[in-house]
Design a protein around this motif. Sequence first.
Motif, PDB file in Angstrom:
ATOM      1  N   ALA A 295       9.252 -40.382  26.926  1.00  0.00           N
ATOM      2  CA  ALA A 295       8.613 -40.168  28.224  1.00  0.00           C
ATOM      3  C   ALA A 295       8.591 -38.691  28.616  1.00  0.00           C
ATOM      4  CB  ALA A 295       9.331 -40.986  29.294  1.00  0.00           C
ATOM      5  N   ARG A 296       9.588 -37.945  28.189  1.00  0.00           N
ATOM      6  CA  ARG A 296       9.715 -36.548  28.601  1.00  0.00           C
ATOM      7  C   ARG A 296       9.154 -35.562  27.582  1.00  0.00           C
ATOM      8  NH1 ARG A 296      16.083 -36.909  30.453  1.00  0.00           N
ATOM      9  NH2 ARG A 296      15.770 -38.134  32.365  1.00  0.00           N
ATOM     10  N   ASP A 297       8.484 -36.062  26.560  1.00  0.00           N
ATOM     11  CA  ASP A 297       7.919 -35.203  25.516  1.00  0.00           C
ATOM     12  C   ASP A 297       8.988 -34.366  24.826  1.00  0.00           C
ATOM     13  OD1 ASP A 297       5.299 -36.065  25.896  1.00  0.00           O
ATOM     14  OD2 ASP A 297       4.937 -34.617  27.497  1.00  0.00           O
ATOM     15  N   GLU A 298      10.130 -34.984  24.536  1.00  0.00           N
ATOM     16  CA  GLU A 298      11.195 -34.276  23.830  1.00  0.00           C
ATOM     17  C   GLU A 298      11.015 -34.345  22.314  1.00  0.00           C
ATOM     18  OE1 GLU A 298      14.847 -35.936  25.183  1.00  0.00           O
ATOM     19  OE2 GLU A 298      14.682 -35.121  27.218  1.00  0.00           O
ATOM     20  N   LEU A 299      10.070 -35.171  21.852  1.00  0.00           N
ATOM     21  CA  LEU A 299       9.777 -35.253  20.419  1.00  0.00           C
ATOM     22  C   LEU A 299       8.738 -34.194  20.046  1.00  0.00           C
ATOM     23  CD1 LEU A 299       9.593 -39.117  19.819  1.00  0.00           C
ATOM     24  CD2 LEU A 299      11.559 -37.591  19.625  1.00  0.00           C
ATOM     25  N   GLU A 300       8.841 -33.697  18.826  1.00  0.00           N
ATOM     26  CA  GLU A 300       7.912 -32.668  18.354  1.00  0.00           C
ATOM     27  C   GLU A 300       7.752 -32.806  16.847  1.00  0.00           C
ATOM     28  OE1 GLU A 300       7.345 -27.776  18.268  1.00  0.00           O
ATOM     29  OE2 GLU A 300       9.164 -28.675  19.093  1.00  0.00           O
ATOM     30  N   LEU A 301       6.577 -32.469  16.361  1.00  0.00           N
ATOM     31  CA  LEU A 301       6.333 -32.448  14.921  1.00  0.00           C
ATOM     32  C   LEU A 301       6.449 -31.021  14.405  1.00  0.00           C
ATOM     33  CD1 LEU A 301       3.319 -34.898  14.378  1.00  0.00           C
ATOM     34  CD2 LEU A 301       5.761 -35.316  14.016  1.00  0.00           C
ATOM     35  N   PHE A 302       7.248 -30.861  13.353  1.00  0.00           N
ATOM     36  CA  PHE A 302       7.313 -29.607  12.623  1.00  0.00           C
ATOM     37  C   PHE A 302       6.468 -29.770  11.356  1.00  0.00           C
ATOM     38  CE2 PHE A 302      11.094 -26.875  14.048  1.00  0.00           C
ATOM     39  CZ  PHE A 302      10.929 -27.265  15.371  1.00  0.00           C
ATOM     40  N   TYR A 303       5.973 -28.655  10.837  1.00  0.00           N
ATOM     41  CA  TYR A 303       5.063 -28.723   9.698  1.00  0.00           C
ATOM     42  C   TYR A 303       5.602 -27.864   8.556  1.00  0.00           C
ATOM     43  CZ  TYR A 303       1.922 -30.819  13.086  1.00  0.00           C
ATOM     44  OH  TYR A 303       1.379 -31.647  14.038  1.00  0.00           O
ATOM     45  N   GLN A 304       5.631 -28.473   7.357  1.00  0.00           N
ATOM     46  CA  GLN A 304       6.053 -27.742   6.159  1.00  0.00           C
ATOM     47  C   GLN A 304       4.900 -27.707   5.168  1.00  0.00           C
ATOM     48  OE1 GLN A 304       9.367 -29.337   3.852  1.00  0.00           O
ATOM     49  NE2 GLN A 304       9.972 -27.255   3.267  1.00  0.00           N
ATOM     50  N   PRO A 305       4.500 -26.518   4.734  1.00  0.00           N
ATOM     51  CA  PRO A 305       3.335 -26.396   3.843  1.00  0.00           C
ATOM     52  C   PRO A 305       3.617 -26.901   2.429  1.00  0.00           C
ATOM     53  CG  PRO A 305       4.333 -24.249   4.235  1.00  0.00           C
ATOM     54  CD  PRO A 305       5.026 -25.210   5.155  1.00  0.00           C
ATOM     55  N   ILE A 306       2.552 -27.367   1.791  1.00  0.00           N
ATOM     56  CA  ILE A 306       2.583 -27.822   0.399  1.00  0.00           C
ATOM     57  C   ILE A 306       1.505 -27.037  -0.349  1.00  0.00           C
ATOM     58  CG2 ILE A 306       2.315 -29.785  -1.164  1.00  0.00           C
ATOM     59  CD1 ILE A 306       3.052 -31.605   1.215  1.00  0.00           C
ATOM     60  N   ILE A 307       1.878 -26.426  -1.474  1.00  0.00           N
ATOM     61  CA  ILE A 307       0.910 -25.587  -2.186  1.00  0.00           C
ATOM     62  C   ILE A 307       0.402 -26.288  -3.437  1.00  0.00           C
ATOM     63  CG2 ILE A 307       1.946 -23.447  -1.342  1.00  0.00           C
ATOM     64  CD1 ILE A 307       3.119 -23.086  -4.197  1.00  0.00           C
ATOM     65  N   ASN A 308      -0.837 -25.979  -3.765  1.00  0.00           N
ATOM     66  CA  ASN A 308      -1.440 -26.409  -5.023  1.00  0.00           C
ATOM     67  C   ASN A 308      -0.968 -25.452  -6.122  1.00  0.00           C
ATOM     68  OD1 ASN A 308      -3.433 -26.438  -7.249  1.00  0.00           O
ATOM     69  ND2 ASN A 308      -4.535 -27.873  -5.929  1.00  0.00           N
ATOM     70  N   MET A 309      -0.350 -25.987  -7.164  1.00  0.00           N
ATOM     71  CA  MET A 309       0.257 -25.142  -8.182  1.00  0.00           C
ATOM     72  C   MET A 309      -0.774 -24.356  -8.989  1.00  0.00           C
ATOM     73  SD  MET A 309       3.587 -25.609  -8.027  1.00  0.00           S
ATOM     74  CE  MET A 309       4.365 -25.449  -9.618  1.00  0.00           C
ATOM     75  N   GLN A 310      -1.993 -24.883  -9.116  1.00  0.00           N
ATOM     76  CA  GLN A 310      -3.005 -24.190  -9.913  1.00  0.00           C
ATOM     77  C   GLN A 310      -3.660 -23.071  -9.106  1.00  0.00           C
ATOM     78  OE1 GLN A 310      -5.725 -27.132 -11.403  1.00  0.00           O
ATOM     79  NE2 GLN A 310      -4.368 -27.765 -13.055  1.00  0.00           N
ATOM     80  N   THR A 311      -3.997 -23.358  -7.847  1.00  0.00           N
ATOM     81  CA  THR A 311      -4.713 -22.357  -7.034  1.00  0.00           C
ATOM     82  C   THR A 311      -3.776 -21.474  -6.235  1.00  0.00           C
ATOM     83  OG1 THR A 311      -4.908 -23.834  -5.111  1.00  0.00           O
ATOM     84  CG2 THR A 311      -6.630 -23.981  -6.819  1.00  0.00           C
ATOM     85  N   GLN A 312      -2.494 -21.863  -6.130  1.00  0.00           N
ATOM     86  CA  GLN A 312      -1.515 -21.122  -5.336  1.00  0.00           C
ATOM     87  C   GLN A 312      -1.947 -21.005  -3.870  1.00  0.00           C
ATOM     88  OE1 GLN A 312       1.669 -19.596  -6.722  1.00  0.00           O
ATOM     89  NE2 GLN A 312       1.030 -21.377  -7.893  1.00  0.00           N
ATOM     90  N   ARG A 313      -2.540 -22.078  -3.363  1.00  0.00           N
ATOM     91  CA  ARG A 313      -2.996 -22.107  -1.983  1.00  0.00           C
ATOM     92  C   ARG A 313      -2.361 -23.283  -1.232  1.00  0.00           C
ATOM     93  NH1 ARG A 313      -7.422 -18.808  -1.258  1.00  0.00           N
ATOM     94  NH2 ARG A 313      -8.083 -19.911   0.630  1.00  0.00           N
ATOM     95  N   VAL A 314      -2.162 -23.111   0.063  1.00  0.00           N
ATOM     96  CA  VAL A 314      -1.663 -24.189   0.914  1.00  0.00           C
ATOM     97  C   VAL A 314      -2.811 -25.143   1.184  1.00  0.00           C
ATOM     98  CG1 VAL A 314      -0.619 -24.778   3.136  1.00  0.00           C
ATOM     99  CG2 VAL A 314       0.017 -22.643   2.004  1.00  0.00           C
ATOM    100  N   THR A 315      -2.705 -26.353   0.675  1.00  0.00           N
ATOM    101  CA  THR A 315      -3.785 -27.324   0.837  1.00  0.00           C
ATOM    102  C   THR A 315      -3.394 -28.502   1.715  1.00  0.00           C
ATOM    103  OG1 THR A 315      -3.074 -28.410  -1.211  1.00  0.00           O
ATOM    104  CG2 THR A 315      -4.811 -26.735  -1.385  1.00  0.00           C
ATOM    105  N   SER A 316      -2.096 -28.641   2.003  1.00  0.00           N
ATOM    106  CA  SER A 316      -1.656 -29.755   2.846  1.00  0.00           C
ATOM    107  C   SER A 316      -0.320 -29.408   3.496  1.00  0.00           C
ATOM    108  CB  SER A 316      -1.517 -31.046   2.031  1.00  0.00           C
ATOM    109  OG  SER A 316      -0.601 -30.869   0.963  1.00  0.00           O
ATOM    110  N   VAL A 317       0.060 -30.202   4.465  1.00  0.00           N
ATOM    111  CA  VAL A 317       1.333 -30.022   5.157  1.00  0.00           C
ATOM    112  C   VAL A 317       1.970 -31.393   5.364  1.00  0.00           C
ATOM    113  CG1 VAL A 317       0.639 -27.915   6.364  1.00  0.00           C
ATOM    114  CG2 VAL A 317       0.269 -30.131   7.446  1.00  0.00           C
ATOM    115  N   GLU A 318       3.289 -31.376   5.442  1.00  0.00           N
ATOM    116  CA  GLU A 318       4.011 -32.598   5.799  1.00  0.00           C
ATOM    117  C   GLU A 318       4.492 -32.457   7.241  1.00  0.00           C
ATOM    118  OE1 GLU A 318       7.877 -35.377   4.580  1.00  0.00           O
ATOM    119  OE2 GLU A 318       7.347 -33.622   3.353  1.00  0.00           O
TER     120      GLU A 318
END
Length: 545
Positions: A295-318
């Motif tokens: 109710a008080r908005d005490e929950l929050e999402l944190f984001y951790q990047p995931i990289i593509n090993m071939q392109t060395q680019r961040v393509t997704s997050v958890e």
Amino acid sequence: MIDQATISAVVVGIIVLSIIAMAGAAHTIGLIVFKRNERSRGWQFLFAATLLFIGAYIAFGLDLYWRGFSVHDILSSLIMLGGSFFGLLLSRHSLESIDGLISFGKVANYNALHDDLTGLPNRVAFRSEMSQILAHARDESHHFAVLVADLNGFKGVNDTLGHFVGDGVLEELSRRFKTVLRSDDFVARWGGDEFAFILPLTDRIGAEEVAEKLISTTDDYFCVEEHEISIGISMGLAMFPLHADDGGELLRMADTALYAAKAKAGSNVALYDPASDDNATQRLMMNKNLQLALARDELELFYQPIINMQTQRVTSVEALLRWHHPDLGLLNPDEFMRLAEMSGLIRQVTRWTMDQAARQLRLWRMRGLNLDVSINLSISDIQDLNVTAQLRNVLDRLNLEPGALTLEVTETSMMTDPNKALESLQRLDKMGAMIAIDDFGTGFASLSYLRRIPARAVKIDKAFIQRLSDEADDRIIVESTIAMAHALDKVVVAEGVEEASTLQTLQELGCDYAQGFYIATPMSIGDFEEWLANPDKPWGVGLQA
């Protein structure tokens, strides 16, 4: 016949000795009154009377001086001298007696509050210390931790080698405890092979770190009477005020957690879990706290990047759930998700997570940022056949396609009820959802069952990744998992990448994606977007054009 000069010298000498003796008595009585805290009226009166006697002796001497000394004054002054030395001896004896009683009292008090074998405080002292720390924590809005420890296999030491050897182990263990505890920490021998600890001004992470250090004290053998003895230790942890605001309840909860730790093999520390406690009052209190968090908005999402090993680019997050607890700060899901499952709040928490992750994904797309987002589903979510409708409602409301969110499910959660979990996952797959198997390698699922799971990705558990450069067996397991997943037309994500050498090895093994602290830690949305905008980071962002 004695001349007048001799008489005067003798009388003056006796009076001076009397005054010195009375001054010594006054000093001694002063110590009793002011240093030994004997503030009774009798001692105070005696101190004042002694000072008056000193004054009277001086006045007597001056009077004799003015009127002249006589032989008869020698007798009077000798009587005064005897009284003065009697007072001095009596006061000295009284001081020695009082000091003896104080020393005896200190020894008795020490023995009453300490264990006679280890010298550690006992449970009486522990409860007293707990009361003081608890009162201070309430006044200052601080938090602290309570640990209860029990040795594993100690009964066998006593039964086979004798109690004398067992006592030696306890003495040595007590000394080892002191080497790893901080100066403000408090340890007591609770009884037998049990110990209790208070860790002031300590959050959960700090308490677990101390607990691990305490557990490490049993890594080396205990050498007693030419015996090399190996024992383990289990610990239960409870936090103030997260779990309770009463000392007795904190001890009970730590003890409950201890049983959970002992149920596992080896040396472990377990945090108190309200969901596994039979105390309904505590569960209700924690349920209310979690409801208020929603109710008080005490929950929050944190984001951790995931990289593509071939392109060395961040393509997704958890997207990783966090609870901003008003007293304890940032809490990880393992500290409250089971409570949510047991209380029935898990559907609200899961729906909130889906909604927040989907909203963020839509916002990124509107800004032209092409990133995939994955969220975690709990055991209860997997067993809930309505989770498909829950996900569809969230995505339809935000005009997102069914596969917009990747759903991560742990191998262990699927093993709780394989048939029901498989049915739920097949429903999700049928609607077009993307599924990933999380913590792969820890659930002992059969290969035939894994083949039936409609997952598009396999995430190898960090336990295998973190030792990849040092353990040949782990390298074989990772390499085999990558080959198997590729043969089943699944992509592979390596979790827990913490070193550049690990990332290099994964590239050599053909791993598709990687995430871990070497790439980036989980971040709040503000910190994550700032990290994405940093031109100096070694990773690109999004799919290459």
